[in-house]
Enzyme design. Sequence first.
Site: not given
Ligand code: CP
Length: 310
Positions: A53-54, A82, A103, A131
């Site tokens: 999603r993100t 590396k 991320r 998040h």
């Molecule tokens: N909600 C969420 O962070 O989903 P993903 O891990 O798929 O990005």
Amino acid sequence: MAKRDLITPQDFTVEEIDHLFTLADDIRKDRSRYAHACAGKKMATCFFEPSTRTRLSHETAMLNLGGSVMGFPDGGVTSATKGETVADTARVISCFADIMVIRHPREGAAMVAAHYASIPVINAGDGGHQHPTQTLTDLYTIRTLQGHLDNFTIGLCGDLKFGRTVHSLINALVRYPNVHFIFISPPELRVPDYITEMLNDMGIPYEEHIRLEDAISRLDILYMTRIQKERFFNEDDYVRLKNFYILDAEKMKMAKESCYVLHPLPRVNEIATEVDDDPRAAYFRQVQFGVYMRMALVLTLLNIHVPTEQ
Ligand code: CP
């Protein structure tokens, strides 16, 4: 003008979040007016941890705005293998892109990236820490469904210990008046002490329960979360806890008619698929709202203004 980043939800004031959501509403009403707003701009999505999603929501947001996207879905194909640092990666990405989404499994990695990047950085999740774009998505979803972000009872259920979406959401909701928190988790996955201490210090009421049945009838929002296999050190503990909560049609009978069910997704077993057809199940609408919110966020961080319709 100094560049802006989104590393925690607190980087934006309540007023700025309200403005962001008003912009997301406008985008939702007429997406076509924003179709070229980011023409010529590039987004780099740098994902050192898995995501569906993100990453794709940010990329969809940028493409909807007429911009371009580049990046990687896995740190294993980058020069991090590396020994390149997050700081150097951020400096390098700043030479390629206008905005960076990162991320990383390490808590604080996005903050380091923001410090060294010369472009706006969006934290797409740093370890078990924060998040923020999920939080803004959650807030925008609650505001859209309920019409307000104050005066309601929210139940957060599942892994409240490792769940960064939960920690982020609580931190964001304490800024709104009269939000009552009900935490529902196995004892091993209780919400961390620093959160309950914060609520105590702020005089914000909360309850803790083990059984979902003991709280569900009082909730306006039920925020379900996954037991996160990847955060466990011990496979036996995960196996013991993974099916602790399963929200099914029977349990939904105990919930208010006006109680919406949210989930940051992915789900595993914690919501039975029979709940998906219940009009109160809002988790897939939540994904769609996340795209509008991220479109508004990208425009805000890039300081791009689309004239309002006369
Ligand atoms: N909600 C969420 O962070 O989903 P993903 O891990 O798929 O990005």
